[in-house]
Design an enzyme around this catalytic site. Structure first.
Site, PDB file in Angstrom:
ATOM      1  N   GLY A   1       5.208  -1.034   2.701  1.00 39.44           N
ATOM      2  CA  GLY A   1       4.340   0.125   2.485  1.00 39.44           C
ATOM      3  C   GLY A   1       5.115   1.430   2.394  1.00 39.44           C
ATOM      4  O   GLY A   1       6.190   1.586   2.973  1.00 39.44           O
TER       5      GLY A   1
ATOM      6  N   HIS B   1       0.814  -1.221   0.000  1.00 37.80           N
ATOM      7  CA  HIS B   1       0.000   0.000   0.000  1.00 37.80           C
ATOM      8  C   HIS B   1       0.849   1.272   0.000  1.00 37.80           C
ATOM      9  O   HIS B   1       1.919   1.338   0.598  1.00 37.80           O
ATOM     10  CB  HIS B   1      -0.931   0.006   1.216  1.00 37.80           C
ATOM     11  CG  HIS B   1      -0.191  -0.035   2.528  1.00 37.80           C
ATOM     12  ND1 HIS B   1       0.224   1.090   3.198  1.00 37.80           N
ATOM     13  CD2 HIS B   1       0.207  -1.084   3.292  1.00 37.80           C
ATOM     14  CE1 HIS B   1       0.835   0.754   4.309  1.00 37.80           C
ATOM     15  NE2 HIS B   1       0.841  -0.565   4.396  1.00 37.80           N
ATOM     16  N   ASP B   2       0.355   2.270  -0.726  1.00 43.58           N
ATOM     17  CA  ASP B   2       0.912   3.626  -0.724  1.00 43.58           C
ATOM     18  C   ASP B   2       2.324   3.709  -1.299  1.00 43.58           C
ATOM     19  O   ASP B   2       3.048   4.663  -1.033  1.00 43.58           O
ATOM     20  CB  ASP B   2       0.896   4.229   0.690  1.00 43.58           C
ATOM     21  CG  ASP B   2      -0.495   4.242   1.298  1.00 43.58           C
ATOM     22  OD1 ASP B   2      -1.367   4.949   0.765  1.00 43.58           O
ATOM     23  OD2 ASP B   2      -0.727   3.513   2.290  1.00 43.58           O
TER      24      ASP B   2
END
Length: 213
Positions: free
Chosen positions: A95, A77-78
């Site tokens: 992440g 994520h991200d």
């Protein structure tokens, strides 16, 4: 393959079987917020690649154009992955990782969350990145150490002999001098003629939050 509805995919991408794009992040803080994955144009996503959507922290996970993600790559994520990036088999990003343009990550590379890899860098097989990797260099080991500049990659991308010599001189001062790195950076600022490469290197190092390998 599984592609969630919250995924935006550019033109002429190739996505192979058993890839998973846009699934919820493996982050216990995720609370079903509305986030996305964005993939650029002409990117190849091979078998068993997983790309998780963002969290409320950034709201998106991004992979640029003209990238190659080989089998079993994981992008958490991200993350922000730039253009012309190659991630070899079994490479994993934690992440909030940033991978800049023209980076090559060899097989089995692990990148710790919140790390950055600078443009045109090459990371050797099974490397462990727990700090930031500055642009234009070759890094290898677990954890990673400076192993010279990415001479072959830079030459292939049109960097002249003069360019490569300048970059090598800057990093020789930074990594190989007997002085401490803060003083080395001041010497680079004072003793090297202003150029795109010098300015990029200094900016990257000064902006690093996790420290430099």
């Amino acid at each position: 393959m599984t592609i969630s509805s919250n995924t935006k995919i550019g033109e002429d991408c190739q996505i192979f079987h058993s890839a998973s794009i846009g699934a919820i992040p493996q982050d216990l803080k995720f609370n079903n917020e509305d986030t996305i994955v964005v993939i650029g144009d002409r990117t190849k996503i091979r078998e068993f690649v997983t790309i998780n959507k963002g969290t409320s922290s950034l709201g998106k996970t991004v992979v640029g154009s003209d990238c190659l993600l080989m089998a079993s790559v994981h992008i958490a994520h991200d993350c922000i992955v730039g253009n012309h990036v190659i991630m070899s088999n079994l490479t994993t990003l934690g992440g909030h990782v940033t991978i800049n343009d023209w980076v090559i990550l060899s097989g089995g590379v692990l990148v710790h969350q919140f790390c950055q890899i600078g443009e045109h860098a090459f990371v050797g097989a099974s490397g462990l990145a727990v700090q930031d990797v500055p642009p234009y260099i070759l890094a290898a080991g677990s954890p990673l150490v400076y192993s010279g500049i990415n001479s072959i990659g830079l030459k292939r991308r049109g960097f002249s002999n003069k360019d490569r010599k300048e970059i090598k001189g800057i990093y020789k001062e930074y990594f190989l001098s007997n002085d401490n790195r803060k003083n080395n950076l001041e010497k680079i600022s004072s003793n090297f003629v202003d150029s795109e490469f010098k300015n990029n290197i200094i900016k990257f190092i000064k902006s690093s939050e996790r420290g430099i390998i």
